[in-house]
Write an enzyme that holds these catalytic residues in place. Structure first.
Site, PDB file in Angstrom:
ATOM      1  N   HIS A  22      -5.671  -3.983  -1.176  1.00  0.00           N
ATOM      2  CA  HIS A  22      -5.505  -2.940  -2.184  1.00  0.00           C
ATOM      3  C   HIS A  22      -5.560  -3.514  -3.601  1.00  0.00           C
ATOM      4  CE1 HIS A  22      -4.654   0.473   0.466  1.00  0.00           C
ATOM      5  NE2 HIS A  22      -4.117  -0.428   1.270  1.00  0.00           N
ATOM      6  N   LYS A  52     -12.462  -0.763   1.535  1.00  0.00           N
ATOM      7  CA  LYS A  52     -11.726   0.061   0.576  1.00  0.00           C
ATOM      8  C   LYS A  52     -12.538   0.149  -0.725  1.00  0.00           C
ATOM      9  CE  LYS A  52      -7.131  -0.429   2.579  1.00  0.00           C
ATOM     10  NZ  LYS A  52      -7.536  -0.975   3.886  1.00  0.00           N
ATOM     11  N   SER A 100       0.793  -1.227   0.000  1.00  0.00           N
ATOM     12  CA  SER A 100       0.000   0.000   0.000  1.00  0.00           C
ATOM     13  C   SER A 100       0.825   1.277   0.000  1.00  0.00           C
ATOM     14  CB  SER A 100      -0.946   0.005   1.201  1.00  0.00           C
ATOM     15  OG  SER A 100      -0.216  -0.026   2.417  1.00  0.00           O
TER      16      SER A 100
END
Length: 430
Positions: free
Chosen positions: A245, A276, A217
């Site tokens: 991610h 996310k 990340s």
């Protein structure tokens, strides 16, 4: 004498404030320990002096490409959220959440195994497993909790875990909780990984589990999963990947780094998040073989001792998986946006890290410079954050830019223009 009076202080502790205890202890001749407040203040002062102190900006709108920030006169463009697919303020998902709030209530007031499992929780777990092409899945309050529960549940002192040195803090903390032998290899260095696997084999490890982020990340670089899987096959190891991610937007159909490298059937365990790209709320999960998931249901402490996810969030997440399974439109858009930003920033002369991912770190080096740069950007109505030690290594401070499917081409160009303006002012670019 003073020592004879200490037991009396201890017996009366329940009736005293902490300040009172210290006062009585001092009168009894007991040496006073350092003040907690003084210790904390000294550490905070050190952080401020080093430029690593982190102040939180307050958003007074919903999360989106354009947001309102407390103290700012104008709306600002947000280029630092994990809102990769732009779903955090999606009206359809909000309406679905309202529907489930009405039908299934606010919460369960229970852990899963007592009275905290509804039909929607089982449905979401089924959808997650299908999306990742695994047998089953298990929900956690966050992916941090999923990582905290994984290693301790699966591994014993007979086993070994081999971890990339730049893995997320939650993976590191999860590994610390287990009794397995620990090996750490240099970031994405396959020679170092093979040496660790050889050593684990020589020491007679029963199970060998390679642990890596799919996408790291802070740097936006992608783990070489094909090479990792090849080494796992060679040494009889298993592969675990944290996909926080990547899930929903990375790989040809958004199924993450295993799909990106064509090794979905060779990755044994995937952990990821609902917080996310998949709506930006909260919640995490593990997906793997049926036996691994069943073992986690019976042993993973964050699962056994944490409240179940709220049904409104679960219902909205079911809809998210339906959306990303049916179309790659949003995934394609964030890829295009990332390519546009990267090409324009490189042309302007900025040093960028990462590749092929909407995380695009703008490398600055100095922590104070990163903080000052972010403040100057906010003055130009661009919301980005400077990252510095201990989040990243010393001397590698940066602005981490994150592109979203919600960004327009015009917004991306405005962001680049602001970077160029500030970069020239602060001497980062010519």
């Amino acid at each position: 004498s003073a020592p004879n009076r200490i037991p009396l202080v201890e017996r009366n502790m329940s009736n005293l404030t902490r300040a009172g205890v210290r006062a009585v202890a001092q009168r009894a001749g007991v040496r006073s320990t350092a003040s907690l407040v003084e210790v904390a203040r000294a550490q905070l002062d050190d952080m401020k002096s080093a430029g690593t102190y982190k102040a939180e900006r307050v958003i007074v709108s919903e999360q989106s490409a354009s947001i309102r920030v407390q103290g700012a006169q104008n709306e600002v463009l947000n280029f630092c959220a994990n809102n990769y697919l732009g779903l955090a303020d999606n009206r359809e998902l909000i309406d679905v959440a309202h529907k489930y709030l009405d039908s299934h209530g606010l919460g369960l007031a229970s852990v899963r195994f007592i009275c905290g499992t509804q039909d929607v929780h089982k449905e979401l777990e089924k959808r997650i497993a299908e999306f990742h092409r695994k047998d089953d899945a298990i929900l956690f309050p966050s992916c941090f909790d999923a990582n905290a529960g994984l290693f301790e549940s699966l591994l014993t002192n007979e086993d070994a875990v081999i971890s990339d040195e730049l893995n997320h803090a939650s993976i590191i903390d999860g590994i610390r909780l287990c009794k397995a032998k620990r090996f750490r290899y240099k970031h994405m260095d396959m020679t170092a990984l093979e040496e660790a696997l050889q050593k684990a084999s020589e020491e007679g490890a029963r199970l060998k589990l390679i642990a890596t982020d799919g996408v790291f990340s802070m740097d936006g670089d992608v783990a070489p999963l094909k090479d990792i899987c090849d080494l796992a096959d060679k040494y009889g190891a298993y592969v675990f990947v944290d996909e926080c991610h990547a899930t929903g937007f990375f790989g040809p159909t958004g199924r993450g780094t295993p799909e990106y490298w064509g090794v979905e059937d060779r990755v044994d365990i995937v952990n990821s998040t609902l917080g996310k790209a998949l709506g930006g709320a909260t919640g995490g999960y593990t997906t793997a073989s049926a036996e691994v998931i069943d073992l986690l249901r019976n042993k993973a402490r964050p699962y056994l001792f944490s409240n179940t996810l709220a049904p409104a969030l679960v219902g909205a997440s079911i809809r998210v998986f339906e959306m990303i399974s049916a179309s790659t439109e949003l995934r394609d858009r964030v890829e295009e946006n990332a390519a546009r930003f990267r090409s324009k920033m490189e042309a302007a002369g900025f040093q960028l890290a990462g590749k092929d991912h909407p995380i695009i770190p703008v490398m600055l080096g100095d922590a104070r410079l990163a903080t000052q740069f972010a403040d100057e950007m906010l003055a130009r109505n661009i919301y980005v954050i400077g990252f510095s030690y201990p989040v990243v290594p010393q001397g590698k401070a940066r602005i981490r830019v994150q592109l979203s499917a919600a960004h327009t081409a015009e917004q991306i160009d405005r962001c680049v223009d602001a970077f160029v303006d500030v970069g020239k002012k602060l001497g980062v670019i010519a």
